[in-house]
Design an enzyme around this catalytic site. Structure first.
Site, PDB file in Angstrom:
ATOM      1  N   SER A  61       0.820  -1.205   0.000  1.00 21.33           N
ATOM      2  CA  SER A  61       0.000   0.000   0.000  1.00 21.33           C
ATOM      3  C   SER A  61       0.864   1.270   0.000  1.00 21.33           C
ATOM      4  O   SER A  61       1.634   1.486  -0.919  1.00 21.33           O
ATOM      5  CB  SER A  61      -0.968  -0.031   1.188  1.00 21.33           C
ATOM      6  OG  SER A  61      -1.927   0.999   1.099  1.00 21.33           O
ATOM      7  N   ASP A 107     -10.292  -4.669  -4.377  1.00 19.63           N
ATOM      8  CA  ASP A 107      -9.603  -3.882  -3.347  1.00 19.63           C
ATOM      9  C   ASP A 107     -10.498  -2.687  -3.032  1.00 19.63           C
ATOM     10  O   ASP A 107     -10.771  -1.872  -3.906  1.00 19.63           O
ATOM     11  CB  ASP A 107      -8.240  -3.429  -3.880  1.00 19.63           C
ATOM     12  CG  ASP A 107      -7.377  -2.748  -2.830  1.00 19.63           C
ATOM     13  OD1 ASP A 107      -7.934  -2.035  -1.974  1.00 19.63           O
ATOM     14  OD2 ASP A 107      -6.147  -2.897  -2.896  1.00 19.63           O
ATOM     15  N   HIS A 137      -7.433  -5.551   0.204  1.00 20.66           N
ATOM     16  CA  HIS A 137      -6.325  -4.604   0.169  1.00 20.66           C
ATOM     17  C   HIS A 137      -5.087  -5.071   0.938  1.00 20.66           C
ATOM     18  O   HIS A 137      -3.969  -5.021   0.417  1.00 20.66           O
ATOM     19  CB  HIS A 137      -6.771  -3.244   0.710  1.00 20.66           C
ATOM     20  CG  HIS A 137      -5.680  -2.223   0.657  1.00 20.66           C
ATOM     21  ND1 HIS A 137      -5.076  -1.835  -0.525  1.00 20.66           N
ATOM     22  CD2 HIS A 137      -5.044  -1.534   1.649  1.00 20.66           C
ATOM     23  CE1 HIS A 137      -4.137  -0.947  -0.264  1.00 20.66           C
ATOM     24  NE2 HIS A 137      -4.093  -0.750   1.038  1.00 20.66           N
TER      25      HIS A 137
END
Length: 255
Positions: free
Chosen positions: A97, A195, A225
């Site tokens: 991320s 996601d 995610h």
């Protein structure tokens, strides 16, 4: 910036001393090294030297995070890279991320990085946060449950995210996006097809902008995610190990 709160139990950085190949791993926004610990332990069991960095303001209290700038997070990952350089001859970097954003940023500056692996990296769009882009209130936003498909998985994370920190994340994405064309090292990108935080189009975007000759994409069909803790974590770990070993063994040929 001195953190005012102690590090939460289980949220500490981790280090496994192995061979001359070093792997730096960065967690994401409001997360901690715990979210990438499975990946770190797997790669350490393969003999690599692994360092899971804790980004400044993370793993303590969201008030610490609020006081951080994106430059603090860049410094955290740079410090981790320089630490590994003291132990290893070749270094790879993995980012989940926002950790992926920081990894892309790092690869723009340090051309001796052997390869990077990105897990749902944020570069141009985070829909759940877009509404706060130009707002100053509320000061804190409730985070909700981590975006993980697997059941009974606990991620150490903050219950609230400061709006100021969201602004810093967007600023980090902006400065990193502008220099994507300077990334030329081999890239392995993991993209969750579902996601709810960072849409898979982010991966498509940065892959089209970087100059790397070696680009691999692994779609994830059974994770959301936080894929490093989700149903595909074993798949991610195996692909990372294979990617690193191929590059170290000079199996890849110039395209």
């Amino acid at each position: 910036m001195i953190e005012q709160y102690p590090v939460l139990r289980g949220a500490e950085s981790f280090f496994f001393k192995g061979n001359e190949i070093g792997i730096l791993i960065s967690h994401g926004f409001v997360g901690t090294p715990q979210s990438v610990s499975y990946l770190g332990e797997y790669l350490a069991s393969e003999g690599f030297t692994v360092y899971g960095v804790r980004l400044k303001g993370h793993g303590t209290h969201y008030e610490d995070m609020e006081r951080c700038s994106y430059q603090d997070w860049i410094k955290s990952i740079e410090d981790g890279f320089q630490f590994l350089q003291q132990h290893c001859s070749d270094i790879f970097v993995i980012g989940q991320s926002m950790g992926g954003t920081l990894t892309l940023n790092l690869a723009q500056k340090y051309k001796n990085i052997k390869g990077i692996m990105l897990i749902n990296a944020a570069i141009n769009s985070i829909p759940p946060m877009e509404m706060y882009k130009n707002k100053e209130t509320p000061r804190y936003v409730h985070e909700g449950e981590p975006d993980i498909k697997a059941k009974n998985v606990h991620e150490i994370t903050y219950s609230k995210a400061p709006i100021r920190s969201m602004h810093q994340l967007f600023a980090l994405m902006d400065v990193t996006r502008k220099r994507l064309s300077s990334v030329a090292c081999p890239v392995l990108a993991f993209r969750s097809e579902e996601d709810h935080v960072v849409p898979p189009e982010n991966t498509t975007y940065f892959l089209s902008a970087i100059q790397s000759e070696i680009k691999e994409v692994v779609p994830l069909y059974n994770s959301y995610h936080v894929a490093s803790m989700d149903n595909d974590k074993e798949l991610i770990a195996e692909h990372c190990s294979l990617f690193i070993n191929k590059l170290v063994s000079n199996v890849y040929k110039t395209i």
